[in-house]
Design an enzyme around this catalytic site. Structure first.
Site, PDB file in Angstrom:
ATOM      1  N   LYS A 195     -29.868 108.052 -70.651  1.00  0.00           N
ATOM      2  CA  LYS A 195     -31.689 107.599 -71.033  1.00  0.00           C
ATOM      3  C   LYS A 195     -32.004 108.784 -71.461  1.00  0.00           C
ATOM      4  O   LYS A 195     -32.381 109.886 -69.817  1.00  0.00           O
ATOM      5  CB  LYS A 195     -31.889 106.469 -70.566  1.00  0.00           C
ATOM      6  CG  LYS A 195     -33.358 106.312 -70.659  1.00  0.00           C
ATOM      7  CD  LYS A 195     -33.969 104.814 -70.279  1.00  0.00           C
ATOM      8  CE  LYS A 195     -35.247 104.412 -69.793  1.00  0.00           C
ATOM      9  NZ  LYS A 195     -35.273 103.545 -69.035  1.00  0.00           N
ATOM     10  N   LYS A 248     -30.282 106.490 -75.286  1.00  0.00           N
ATOM     11  CA  LYS A 248     -31.487 106.575 -75.843  1.00  0.00           C
ATOM     12  C   LYS A 248     -32.071 107.148 -75.814  1.00  0.00           C
ATOM     13  O   LYS A 248     -32.006 108.056 -74.247  1.00  0.00           O
ATOM     14  CB  LYS A 248     -32.127 104.416 -74.645  1.00  0.00           C
ATOM     15  CG  LYS A 248     -33.117 104.234 -74.971  1.00  0.00           C
ATOM     16  CD  LYS A 248     -33.664 102.994 -73.719  1.00  0.00           C
ATOM     17  CE  LYS A 248     -35.447 103.192 -73.994  1.00  0.00           C
ATOM     18  NZ  LYS A 248     -35.358 102.368 -72.065  1.00  0.00           N
TER      19      LYS A 248
HETATM   20  C1  PBG Z   1     -37.736 100.614 -68.938  1.00  0.00           C
HETATM   21  C2  PBG Z   1     -37.506 101.338 -69.866  1.00  0.00           C
HETATM   22  C3  PBG Z   1     -38.101 102.179 -70.695  1.00  0.00           C
HETATM   23  C4  PBG Z   1     -37.872 101.442 -72.212  1.00  0.00           C
HETATM   24  C5  PBG Z   1     -36.945 100.420 -72.373  1.00  0.00           C
HETATM   25  N1  PBG Z   1     -36.852 100.335 -70.491  1.00  0.00           N
HETATM   26  C6  PBG Z   1     -39.643 102.612 -71.052  1.00  0.00           C
HETATM   27  C7  PBG Z   1     -39.472 103.796 -69.764  1.00  0.00           C
HETATM   28  O1  PBG Z   1     -38.792 103.909 -69.378  1.00  0.00           O
HETATM   29  O2  PBG Z   1     -40.631 104.798 -69.875  1.00  0.00           O
HETATM   30  C8  PBG Z   1     -38.180 102.147 -73.584  1.00  0.00           C
HETATM   31  C9  PBG Z   1     -38.346 101.464 -74.521  1.00  0.00           C
HETATM   32  C10 PBG Z   1     -38.712 101.959 -75.858  1.00  0.00           C
HETATM   33  O3  PBG Z   1     -39.556 102.989 -75.882  1.00  0.00           O
HETATM   34  O4  PBG Z   1     -38.100 101.453 -77.318  1.00  0.00           O
HETATM   35  N2  PBG Z   1     -37.374 102.248 -67.826  1.00  0.00           N
END
Ligand code: PBG
Length: 326
Positions: A195, A248
């Site tokens: 991520k 992601k």
């Molecule tokens: C929680 C999380 C996030 C997303 C999914 N789970 C946000 C982040 O890490 O700031 C992002 C999903 C999206 O942008 O569609 N940590």
């Protein structure tokens, strides 16, 4: 003439369909939903930056899930917006927290639907970070305990799969051990293994009310410049017990999806995140691009790169489009 004639197999629609290498099915897609802990269970509030997406009360969620299921969607992922945020994320693991209630009601109404729950703390923390904060630092090991509690509470509510997205080190191992010890040894973990600290999450933070009140997430989410590190992160999560590894965002990281696909045998998931969604929606609203064609092209690219499963806010629309084509 003795040169390659690629156009022979592109000549007609039926030839093109026959030799198409990548196909999308609704089963490859996961529809995300935002559920709000509201006294008004019919609550429905549009998310400005994500046209077509809503914050939903429990009853509205059930209605929207029913629409998605009718369209052919077989998996969803839930994000919760609690009434109360504090510095220990107590609503993340409360037995009657919004996610726990949502899972119980959805599973009783749609027993065959795969209900995935996002395991993170940022939506439940008053400071908006994904872990315990002390002196403006996000602490790793103390965060594991409440992440574990959160995953376990989702399991008890009947979640079909937990998806830790916090990026604390060692959380997959901690969650796996705890689930096993409590008898949930067959509950899969889909880890947000790779991520990135991405600008593409902006609209989500509006939707989930989870913008950090200070600093950023760069001490725990990955540097977008790194790809060898992605393999290392994936390897660690696999060793710790992940069943599915996720990349992601998706479209800006197709090289990473391909790299994991080629190096590991586990299913790979990819998350077409909020910013990817908003860009397409905005372009379509301005009349600069064709929404349906662009969505199908991006989803096909993500699958072609190697993703088995794609989380996308377009999931329901894609399922409907696929139906129209049948
Ligand atoms: C929680 C999380 C996030 C997303 C999914 N789970 C946000 C982040 O890490 O700031 C992002 C999903 C999206 O942008 O569609 N940590």
């Amino acid at each position: 003439m003795n040169f390659h004639r690629g156009r022979r197999l592109r000549k007609t629609a039926s030839l093109r369909t026959t030799f198409r290498e990548t196909r999308i099915a609704p089963e490859n897609l996961v529809q995300p939903f935002f559920v709000v802990d509201s006294d008004d269970e019919g609550f429905e509030s549009p998310i400005d930056s994500m046209p077509g997406q809503f914050q939903l009360g429990l009853k509205s969620l059930e209605e929207q899930v029913s629409v998605a299921v009718d369209a052919g969607i077989t998996s969803i992922i839930l994000f919760g917006i609690p009434k109360l945020k504090d510095n220990i994320a107590s609503q993340a693991y409360a037995e009657n927290g919004i996610i726990q209630r949502a899972v119980r009601s959805l599973k009783s109404r749609f027993p065959d639907l795969i209900v995935i729950t996002d395991v993170c703390l940022c939506e439940y923390m008053d400071h908006g970070h994904c872990g315990i904060v002390k002196n403006n630092l996000v602490l790793n090991d103390p965060s594991l305990e409440i992440l574990g509690k959160t995953a376990l509470s989702h399991a008890r509510a009947g979640s079909d799969m937990v998806a830790p997205s916090d990026m604390m080190d060692g959380r997959v191992k901690h969650i796996r051990n705890l689930l096993d010890a409590e008898g949930y040894y067959e509950l899969p973990i889909m880890s947000y293994a790779v991520k990135y600290a991405s600008s593409f999450y902006g609209p989500f933070r509006e939707a989930a009310k989870s913008t950090p009140s200070f600093g950023d997430r760069k001490t725990y989410q990955m540097n977008p410049a790194n790809s060898r590190e992605a393999r290392r992160e994936a390897m660690a999560d696999i060793e710790e017990g992940a069943d599915i590894i996720m990349v992601k965002p998706a479209l800006p990281y197709l090289d990473i999806i391909r790299d994991l696909r080629q190096n590991f045998s586990l299913p790979v998931a990819a998350y077409q995140v909020s910013g990817e969604y908003s860009l397409i929606k905005a372009g379509a609203r301005l009349g600069h691009i064709d929404e349906k064609q662009m969505v199908m092209e991006t989803i096909t690219s993500i699958k072609r790169a190697g993703a088995d499963l794609i989380l996308t806010y377009f999931a329901r629309d894609i399922a409907l489009w696929l139906k129209q084509e049948e």
